[in-house]
Design an enzyme around this catalytic site. Structure first.
Site, PDB file in Angstrom:
ATOM      1  CG  ASP A 123      -2.159  -0.943   1.325  1.00  0.00           C
ATOM      2  OD1 ASP A 123      -2.076  -1.539  -0.192  1.00  0.00           O
ATOM      3  OD2 ASP A 123      -2.911  -0.526   1.850  1.00  0.00           O
ATOM      4  CB  SER A 470      -6.893  -1.631   5.469  1.00  0.00           C
ATOM      5  OG  SER A 470      -7.305  -2.155   4.713  1.00  0.00           O
TER       6      SER A 470
END
Length: 564
Positions: A123, A470
């Site tokens: 990420d 998330s």
């Protein structure tokens, strides 16, 4: 021709020692005479997201050499969000974004490389690499390492999110331990980043909308051989960019391209983290672009992506119908993306994407008949978040929630309550002191949100935090609350039993008490001592800004005195 930056390390009698170091790495006179091209990745064993980089890096180096350059490979850090989830290690996740950008700056400027190809996988590595490119502002190409293939179990498509939520389902007795184990063994069958429209795939699409990568490559699965072909072409292209002097990253990253990037996030129901990363990339270019600007684009962009976690499909499904180009073409035709923005190829967004496939109506909908009329992600304001907060609305059954606050001073105490099922329908679980300064590091909280969802309570309670979520988080979850509690934001003034109203449709979140009571609480508030007094996190806490500006650690754009 403009003198190459790398000549400062190679040319002249007094550079004999420098050349000796390079010859010790196997470079000969021919290699030394060529441009020096940095190739940065996160090759290693920290996370499956980056384990696709190896063969792609080699292909990029081959392409550079074929086009007359000398590739110089180097590595930077990566902190797996999956493995650092739900413990102290997650404090280093967002921090690693800054480390990546800083390390790229250090190597590219310290060794005077002429151009750069950068790979991202997990990420924070994607925005970190893009930030580093914009900061250095040499000819640069970003390449996403690619997503994992989805898993299959009993005819059902799985992603790693299913394993997180399965833990909650096991706790409630909905599934047995054997099923939990089967999901663990099948949900992530290959290397690559998480398969849903979580942060990695969201930021991969962002790299296309910004024009920083090769057109229509972001959704190619990480294990596909086609990725080597892409990387090899990138090696040749970066040499062409160097020869013609651009376009440079700051030519490509403009306010309009940032708005394009925000539009693709909203249109696909992408990660809430993009609301943090887009202002951070903008900062590197010296462009004022805050969470408010992101929110304006979110509000005017229709949701057309039927993608997980709010929808049904994965990155591979997008690839199978024609890739990110399908989304960009649809948004071009509806006027939600500005086609005049340049890309690294020298062609505009409209020229690169205008002839893509039309939406299939299942994975990607037409903007004329969207899933929702406004984006899958929303920025909220109100007396509880005067500077903003972010929620993913894609997939929510209701956009309104009113409940009673249950306050936790850190993530661990909330996780304990959820594991023990010590919470009730109608509560608003509040996790504070987890912001960029207070955490420090603004931890991501998929662990607790997935437990709640897996226990069947996903929209029966709400969760609010000054930490992050998330891209895989779903449910009535609001994060990035700003100002954060540690610096005296309204979240610090909450008490158990306070009533809170969330209205995502109106983009509001409010604490339902009077102004006088709120002022009295503020007067009585006592700041908390920092959690870390030494080490990297303490240094980060002293430098980091608040979420609306991207939680960045310096003021951009950085400058460097090179040749005229």
């Amino acid at each position: 021709m403009k003198k190459r930056r790398s000549r400062v390390t190679i040319d002249g009698l007094d550079r004999a020692p420098h050349r000796a170091f390079m010859r010790a790495m196997g470079l000969d006179d021919v290699a030394l005479a060529r441009p020096m091209i940095g190739v940065v990745s996160m090759k290693g064993e920290q996370t499956p997201c980056n384990m696709t980089h190896d063969f792609q890096v080699e292909a990029a180096k081959t392409g550079i050499a074929e086009a007359g350059g000398t590739p110089r490979e180097f590595a930077t850090v990566s902190v797996s969000d999956g493995i650092s989830m739900n413990h102290e290690g997650m404090k280093f996740s967002l921090f690693s974004r800054e480390l990546i950008a800083d390390s790229i700056e250090a190597v590219v400027h310290g060794l005077a490389y002429d151009a750069l190809i950068g790979f991202g996988g997990c990420d924070k590595t994607l925005p970190g690499v893009m930030m580093g490119m914009v900061r250095c502002n040499v000819p640069s190409i970003f390449i996403y390492g690619g997503s994992a293939l989805p898993g299959r179990l009993n005819g059902k498509t799985l992603t790693v999110l299913d394993s997180y939520e399965a833990v909650g389902s096991f706790m409630t007795g909905e599934i047995d331990e054997a099923t939990l184990k089967a999901i663990e063994l099948t949900c992530l069958p290959t290397s690559g980043a998480c398969a849903g429209q979580f942060t990695a795939n969201t930021m991969a699409m962002v790299s296309e909308a910004l024009g920083l990568t090769m057109p229509n490559v972001s959704m190619i699965p990480g294990v596909y051989a086609e990725r080597a072909q892409v990387a090899r072409r990138a090696g040749r292209l970066v040499m062409e960019m160097l020869e013609r002097g651009g376009p440079l990253p700051r030519d490509v990253v403009t306010r309009k391209s940032l708005e394009n990037a925000a539009a693709i996030v909203a249109a696909t129901g992408g990660s809430t983290n993009a609301a943090l990363h887009l202002p951070a990339i903008a900062n590197e270019a010296g462009i004022p672009f805050t969470i408010d600007d992101v929110g304006e684009v979110f509000a005017r962009t229709p949701l057309i992506g039927n993608l997980r976690p709010g929808g049904k499909y994965t990155a591979k499904d997008v690839h199978d119908i024609g890739g990110t180009a399908v989304v960009i073409r649809a948004l071009l035709e509806s006027g939600h993306v500005d086609g005049s923005c340049p890309t690294i190829t020298g062609r505009t967004i409209a020229e690169e994407y205008g002839n893509a496939n039309e939406p299939d109506g299942e994975v990607i909908f037409s903007p004329r008949a969207p899933i929702m009329p406004d984006g899958g992600v929303a920025v909220l304001k109100g007396n509880l978040c005067p500077d903003g907060a972010v929620i993913k609305v894609a997939g929510l059954k209701s956009l309104v929630f009113k409940g009673v606050a249950r306050v936790f001073e850190d993530e661990e105490s909330c996780v304990r309550a959820v594991r023990e099922r010590d919470y009730r329908t109608g509560e608003v679980l509040v996790i504070r002191n987890e912001g960029p300064v207070g955490g420090p590091g603004m931890r991501e909280m998929l662990g607790v949100t997935a437990l709640i969802y897996g226990q069947g309570m996903g929209e029966k309670v709400a969760l609010i935090t000054d930490g992050r979520f998330s891209g895989a988080t779903r449910g009535m979850c609001i994060g990035y609350v700003s100002p954060e509690s540690f610096v005296g934001g309204p979240l610090a003034l909450l008490r158990d039993g306070d009533r809170i109203q969330i209205d995502a449709a109106a983009r509001r979140m409010d604490l339902l008490i009077g102004d006088q009571e709120l002022a009295q609480r503020r007067e009585a508030w006592i700041p908390r001592p920092p959690r870390h007094r030494a080490g990297a996190l303490a240094k980060y806490a002293r430098l980091v800004g608040q979420a609306p500006g991207g939680a960045v650690t310096h003021e951009g754009p950085a400058e460097w005195p090179w040749f005229d």
